[in-house]
Scaffold this active site. Sequence first.
Site, PDB file in Angstrom:
ATOM      1  N   GLY A 177      28.759  26.701  30.138  1.00 32.35           N
ATOM      2  CA  GLY A 177      28.535  28.067  29.674  1.00 32.35           C
ATOM      3  C   GLY A 177      27.448  28.116  28.623  1.00 32.35           C
ATOM      4  O   GLY A 177      27.557  28.830  27.618  1.00 32.35           O
ATOM      5  N   ALA A 178      26.372  27.376  28.876  1.00 32.50           N
ATOM      6  CA  ALA A 178      25.287  27.296  27.886  1.00 32.50           C
ATOM      7  C   ALA A 178      24.252  28.391  28.074  1.00 32.50           C
ATOM      8  O   ALA A 178      23.250  28.429  27.364  1.00 32.50           O
ATOM      9  CB  ALA A 178      24.613  25.923  27.979  1.00 32.50           C
ATOM     10  N   GLY A 227      25.792  33.173  24.418  1.00 34.80           N
ATOM     11  CA  GLY A 227      26.821  33.122  23.379  1.00 34.80           C
ATOM     12  C   GLY A 227      26.906  31.801  22.632  1.00 34.80           C
ATOM     13  O   GLY A 227      25.901  31.174  22.278  1.00 34.80           O
ATOM     14  N   GLY A 256      28.020  28.894  23.601  1.00 36.66           N
ATOM     15  CA  GLY A 256      27.546  27.723  24.343  1.00 36.66           C
ATOM     16  C   GLY A 256      26.043  27.553  24.214  1.00 36.66           C
ATOM     17  O   GLY A 256      25.537  26.442  24.039  1.00 36.66           O
ATOM     18  N   SER A 285      40.994  29.052  21.211  1.00 37.95           N
ATOM     19  CA  SER A 285      40.902  30.380  20.586  1.00 37.95           C
ATOM     20  C   SER A 285      42.135  30.621  19.731  1.00 37.95           C
ATOM     21  O   SER A 285      43.215  30.072  19.997  1.00 37.95           O
ATOM     22  CB  SER A 285      40.824  31.443  21.677  1.00 37.95           C
ATOM     23  OG  SER A 285      41.014  32.728  21.129  1.00 37.95           O
ATOM     24  N   TYR A 289      44.839  35.564  28.954  1.00 36.02           N
ATOM     25  CA  TYR A 289      43.748  34.836  28.284  1.00 36.02           C
ATOM     26  C   TYR A 289      44.348  33.819  27.303  1.00 36.02           C
ATOM     27  O   TYR A 289      43.937  32.657  27.284  1.00 36.02           O
ATOM     28  CB  TYR A 289      42.844  35.831  27.545  1.00 36.02           C
ATOM     29  CG  TYR A 289      41.780  35.184  26.691  1.00 36.02           C
ATOM     30  CD1 TYR A 289      40.678  34.543  27.270  1.00 36.02           C
ATOM     31  CD2 TYR A 289      41.861  35.215  25.298  1.00 36.02           C
ATOM     32  CE1 TYR A 289      39.702  33.948  26.480  1.00 36.02           C
ATOM     33  CE2 TYR A 289      40.884  34.626  24.510  1.00 36.02           C
ATOM     34  CZ  TYR A 289      39.805  33.992  25.094  1.00 36.02           C
ATOM     35  OH  TYR A 289      38.841  33.400  24.314  1.00 36.02           O
TER      36      TYR A 289
HETATM   37  N1  LIG Z   1      33.496  35.281  21.135  1.00 42.03           N
HETATM   38  C1  LIG Z   1      34.721  35.179  20.624  1.00 42.03           C
HETATM   39  O1  LIG Z   1      35.155  36.037  19.802  1.00 42.03           O
HETATM   40  C2  LIG Z   1      35.608  34.050  20.998  1.00 42.03           C
HETATM   41  C3  LIG Z   1      36.840  33.928  20.343  1.00 42.03           C
HETATM   42  C4  LIG Z   1      37.668  32.864  20.672  1.00 42.03           C
HETATM   43  C5  LIG Z   1      37.286  31.941  21.622  1.00 42.03           C
HETATM   44  N2  LIG Z   1      36.090  32.091  22.266  1.00 42.03           N
HETATM   45  C6  LIG Z   1      35.738  31.092  23.285  1.00 42.03           C
HETATM   46  O2  LIG Z   1      34.416  30.641  23.098  1.00 42.03           O
HETATM   47  C7  LIG Z   1      33.875  30.206  24.342  1.00 42.03           C
HETATM   48  C8  LIG Z   1      32.494  30.812  24.547  1.00 42.03           C
HETATM   49  O3  LIG Z   1      32.633  32.214  24.648  1.00 42.03           O
HETATM   50  P1  LIG Z   1      31.496  33.231  24.163  1.00 42.03           P
HETATM   51  O4  LIG Z   1      32.103  34.090  23.129  1.00 42.03           O
HETATM   52  O5  LIG Z   1      30.245  32.510  23.886  1.00 42.03           O
HETATM   53  O6  LIG Z   1      31.386  34.122  25.491  1.00 42.03           O
HETATM   54  P2  LIG Z   1      30.096  34.497  26.393  1.00 42.03           P
HETATM   55  O7  LIG Z   1      28.962  34.892  25.534  1.00 42.03           O
HETATM   56  O8  LIG Z   1      30.636  35.475  27.377  1.00 42.03           O
HETATM   57  O9  LIG Z   1      29.730  33.130  27.095  1.00 42.03           O
HETATM   58  C9  LIG Z   1      30.584  32.589  28.064  1.00 42.03           C
HETATM   59  C10 LIG Z   1      29.822  31.581  28.861  1.00 42.03           C
HETATM   60  O10 LIG Z   1      30.718  31.073  29.864  1.00 42.03           O
HETATM   61  C11 LIG Z   1      30.049  31.182  31.104  1.00 42.03           C
HETATM   62  N3  LIG Z   1      30.966  31.336  32.226  1.00 42.03           N
HETATM   63  C12 LIG Z   1      31.778  32.379  32.504  1.00 42.03           C
HETATM   64  N4  LIG Z   1      32.410  32.176  33.669  1.00 42.03           N
HETATM   65  C13 LIG Z   1      31.989  30.986  34.144  1.00 42.03           C
HETATM   66  C14 LIG Z   1      32.249  30.242  35.301  1.00 42.03           C
HETATM   67  N5  LIG Z   1      33.066  30.686  36.256  1.00 42.03           N
HETATM   68  N6  LIG Z   1      31.622  29.046  35.459  1.00 42.03           N
HETATM   69  C15 LIG Z   1      30.768  28.585  34.538  1.00 42.03           C
HETATM   70  N7  LIG Z   1      30.455  29.261  33.425  1.00 42.03           N
HETATM   71  C16 LIG Z   1      31.057  30.451  33.226  1.00 42.03           C
HETATM   72  C17 LIG Z   1      29.146  32.394  30.965  1.00 42.03           C
HETATM   73  O11 LIG Z   1      28.165  32.369  31.984  1.00 42.03           O
HETATM   74  P3  LIG Z   1      27.372  33.703  32.423  1.00 42.03           P
HETATM   75  O12 LIG Z   1      26.285  33.816  31.402  1.00 42.03           O
HETATM   76  O13 LIG Z   1      26.892  33.397  33.788  1.00 42.03           O
HETATM   77  O14 LIG Z   1      28.373  34.817  32.375  1.00 42.03           O
HETATM   78  C18 LIG Z   1      28.614  32.181  29.562  1.00 42.03           C
HETATM   79  O15 LIG Z   1      27.572  31.242  29.574  1.00 42.03           O
HETATM   80  C19 LIG Z   1      34.890  30.613  25.405  1.00 42.03           C
HETATM   81  O16 LIG Z   1      35.675  29.509  25.754  1.00 42.03           O
HETATM   82  C20 LIG Z   1      35.763  31.641  24.701  1.00 42.03           C
HETATM   83  O17 LIG Z   1      37.057  31.713  25.223  1.00 42.03           O
HETATM   84  C21 LIG Z   1      35.225  33.120  21.961  1.00 42.03           C
END
Ligand SMILES: NC(=O)c1ccc[n+]([C@@H]2O[C@H](COP(=O)([O-])OP(=O)(O)OC[C@H]3O[C@@H](n4cnc5c(N)ncnc54)[C@H](OP(=O)(O)O)[C@@H]3O)[C@@H](O)[C@H]2O)c1
Length: 330
Positions: A20-21, A24, A26, A144, A171
Amino acid sequence: MGWTIEHVPDQSGRTALVTGASAGIGFETARVLAARGAHVVLACRDAERGRAAAERIDGSTEVVPLDLASLTSVRQAAGIVRERHRRLDLLVNNAGVMFPSYRRTEDGFETHLGVNHLGHFALTGLLIGLMTSVPGSRVVTVASLAHRIGFGRLDEGAARSLTGRRSMTAYGRSKLANLLFARELQHRLAVAGAATVSVAAHPGLSPTALWHGDPPAPARPLAAAGMRWLAQPVEAAALPSLRAAVDPAVRGDAYLGPSERFGGRGAPEPARSSRAARSKAGRGRLWTLSEKLTGVRYACEPSAPEASTSVTEAAPAPAVMGCPVRGGRI
Ligand SMILES: NC(=O)c1ccc[n+]([C@@H]2O[C@H](COP(=O)([O-])OP(=O)(O)OC[C@H]3O[C@@H](n4cnc5c(N)ncnc54)[C@H](OP(=O)(O)O)[C@@H]3O)[C@@H](O)[C@H]2O)c1
């Protein structure tokens, strides 16, 4: 002052894979690792978005297509990585979905559990043979705060059922699975005497695309209020993952997260997890279930063949008595 980006040591000569790089947290994790000299494999669902991300990163990168919602894609991605690389220093299991528009993964799993946990379980198992002999290698799994509301069963029925899939608990359950996985992996690596350790991190709250899903109505005002008071920019939200990946003081089994406002923001420090996340029985059950559902068994032994996809399992639980698992400290 707490741990910051300035504390990331030189990563020259190391290879990291971040799932997921493309966006966000990643993307930010990959950007910093590459800026510090690591070669970073951007494992992205959409290769085009992955290439666009790579162009914005100043450093050595490559893109590998990876859709965690498809075990076929996971196997293909792992195959590409094993073909191109003889070793892996860091694997950051970061990708995640919350309230996704699609219901089930290609293999019929509820999407939160399928993408956030089962896809990463399979990927890690298929790549661990590249890591277990590499000194200082680490698997970082991104969980999370929501793991605390991951109520309910973690069994095959729950993995396939769509009941409650749009509740926050679906989730949360996948994030609880992330923590149970990270701990059981650490246990197994230690028993096997591997050079790799497994650690977990959570980013607090950050206004990324994760929140652009389709949350149930009651969660919307809560999320908006939480964002205003608790959230931190993505650069700060990536620090727990980065610290978990590169701080030499971090030990296997550690769990890091922001230190302020109930873990929503702040510098990365050791974080607390729920009792359910510390359950030995729970993590053992989840491991068995994950092996069954993905068909991936781990080769944790340091002498395991590099390109092995499904070989022996690590020694079973009783050996824990003599194994150097270190509990939750850095
Ligand atoms: N943001 C928060 O407040 C928060 C809080 C707690 C935990 N987290 C955790 O932090 C991590 C990163 O989340 P983020 O906030 O950076 O969210 P994000 O900006 O939505 O990024 C998520 C990444 O995961 C990728 N992804 C989604 N579905 C996928 C799949 N089927 N196969 C491969 N890659 C996939 C996305 O790819 P696309 O670009 O193609 O969609 C994107 O690169 C996650 O594990 C999330 O649960 C985030």
